[in-house]
Design an enzyme around this catalytic site. Structure first.
Site, short mmCIF file in Angstrom:
data_model
loop_
_atom_site.label_atom_id
_atom_site.label_comp_id
_atom_site.label_asym_id
_atom_site.label_seq_id
_atom_site.Cartn_x
_atom_site.Cartn_y
_atom_site.Cartn_z
N SER A 143 0.83 -1.20 0.00
CA SER A 143 0.00 0.00 0.00
C SER A 143 0.87 1.25 0.00
CB SER A 143 -0.91 0.00 1.24
OG SER A 143 -1.48 1.27 1.44
N LYS A 144 0.49 2.23 -0.80
CA LYS A 144 1.22 3.50 -0.83
C LYS A 144 1.16 4.19 0.52
CE LYS A 144 0.55 4.47 -5.76
NZ LYS A 144 -0.01 5.42 -6.76
N ARG A 145 0.09 3.97 1.26
CA ARG A 145 -0.08 4.65 2.56
C ARG A 145 0.76 4.01 3.66
NH1 ARG A 145 -5.19 3.95 0.49
NH2 ARG A 145 -6.28 5.82 -0.22
N ARG A 146 1.07 2.72 3.49
CA ARG A 146 1.68 1.98 4.60
C ARG A 146 3.11 1.52 4.29
NH1 ARG A 146 -1.96 -1.95 4.80
NH2 ARG A 146 -0.81 -3.08 3.20
#
Length: 460
Positions: A232-235
């Site tokens: 994930s780009k967020r994580r």
């Protein structure tokens, strides 16, 4: 064979996208085919020109060159709208005025499963209705196709809602734009991420409605982190640019990405790009999720770094080194770096690590590890006599080269009856600021006698 890579410029270039691009590129090269770069930039709210530049720059850095493009979907809207009108005129699509809230309310009242209920399917709304254009999925029915990775895949049409082709705003959606582009560009094979698998039966239905032969599809496995969660780009760290900034070199990145899902014959790991192109076969790509292991990538990178000749290693390292205030890029600096390049490349996995390794050779005012300074010098009762003996021995060392220096230091160890390892710790900290680094005697040889003696005297 004609393949395409079609990223959306909505963020940094994802390592999963890089792998997909590389697979397509290898297929094209392997068959003397064509690799097309197509930018899916119809989402004006999320797309940024800087992301387009980032995609092109990252692909170029990796050596993934395109034969056609980059095409931009934002410049091809007329083609999508012409196809949409054709589908409507031939009875394969209809206009719909239903909002999502209205659809959800009807499903809730009827106790139905979520999804569009076909409310406007037979209302006969026209182009002037102001509604969205939906594809009329044939029901009952099913769509079958042979996936290059998964074999035969079957989708029951009862589980596919009448999907939107064009929003009420007039903006074409993903499925329509991709089908029209693939037809127009004569794409023969579509190799893409697993997440697009549910879109494939929709695409095939549109191909058939436009009386065109669908391409061959292949959906590569998802990349996951150590917890087996989809990257994930967020994580997670997923941007190719991030790894490039760390000092991953392009051949290592390509080699590692290729093996995330693909198993070459004889289970080979380290291959040149040309060897990978010759060996690549979609039949050997599995469908299980692939673990993107940063530690293993670093290991691959270290292997590739050690295979560089010293000049290549220096050239690749300098962009990372020149950010430091102690580096001038002078002829003298370059000569010092060359003197230890062979030693440095054996001790790093990332090019960003080179600066810290060679820093003590170039700093005028040494930066100390406070913990090492306290333990090995200030709290070490043997430090004063060690410094005194080593300074005397080094003053007489001639020539001041690694072999002569080692003999001098070993004689001090014997004379003081202190093991070499314990004797080296304080003198290493005194002259390099840290307990770890390049081999000490080669470092001293590069620094020169006067600098080494000055640094040792400074601790007495």
């Amino acid at each position: 064979m004609k393949v395409r890579f079609a990223p959306s410029p909505t963020g940094y270039f994802h390592v999963g996208g890089a792998r997909t691009a590389f697979y397509n590129w290898m297929l094209a090269k392997n068959s003397s085919g064509t690799f097309v770069l197509r930018i899916e930039d119809t989402d004006s709210e999320r797309n940024k020109e800087e992301w387009v530049d980032g995609i092109c720059d990252a692909l170029s850095w990796l050596g993934i060159t395109w034969d056609e493009g980059p095409y931009r979907q934002s410049q091809r809207l007329h083609l999508y709208l012409n196809a949409a009108n054709e589908l409507f005129e031939n009875g394969f699509a209809y206009y719909c005025l239903c909002s999502r809230d209205e659809i959800d309310a009807r499903n809730k009242e009827a106790g139905s499963t979520p999804g569009y209920d076909g409310f406007c399917r037979d209302r006969g709304l026209g182009t002037d209705s102001g509604g969205a254009l939906r594809f009329k999925v044939p029901k009952p029915g099913e769509t079958r196709f042979i996936d290059l990775v998964r074999g035969e895949v079957v989708f029951d049409h009862n589980h596919i809602e009448d999907f939107i082709l064009v929003k009420s705003s007039g903006a074409p959606l993903f499925v329509l734009a991709n089908v029209v582009d693939d037809i127009d560009m004569e794409i023969t094979h579509v190799v893409r991420a697993e997440e697009h698998l549910p879109n494939t039966p929709k695409a095939i239905l549109v191909f058939q409605a436009l009386e065109k032969q669908p391409p061959t599809f292949g959906h590569v496995p998802v990349l996951v982190n150590e917890k087996r969660q989809k990257l994930s780009k967020r994580r997670d760290r997923v941007a190719v640019e991030d790894y490039r900034r760390q000092g991953i070199i392009a051949p290592a990145m390509l080699n590692y990405l290729a093996l995330l899902g693909w198993s070459p014959k004889e289970d080979r790991e380290f291959m040149t790009v040309s060897e990978m192109v010759d060996a690549f076969d979609m039949a050997n790509v599995g469908h299980s999720p692939s673990f993107f292991d940063e530690k293993k990538l670093a290991h691959f990178n270290g292997v590739y770094i050690r295979a560089l000749d010293n000049v290549e290693f220096m050239e690749l390292s300098i962009p990372f080194i020149e950010q430091n205030p102690w580096w001038t890029g002078s002829k003298e600096d370059l000569e010092k770096f060359m003197a230890v390049a062979a030693l440095a490349k054996e001790r790093v996995s990332l090019l960003a690590e080179v600066s810290e390794l060679i820093r003590p050779i170039f700093e005028e005012e040494l930066t100390f590890d406070d913990g090492a300074l306290q333990k090995e010098i200030k709290d070490n009762p043997n430090a004063p006599k060690i410094f005194e003996a080593v300074i005397k021995a080094l003053s007489e060392a001639d020539p001041f080269e690694a072999g002569t220096i080692e003999l001098a230091v070993r004689s001090c160890s014997s004379f003081l009856d202190i093991p070499l390892r314990k004797l080296q710790a304080p003198i290493r900290v005194a002259t390099t600021g840290t307990k770890v680094g390049l081999p000490l005697f080669e470092t001293w040889s590069t620094l020169g006698k006067s600098v080494v003696l000055d640094r040792l005297n400074a601790q007495i």
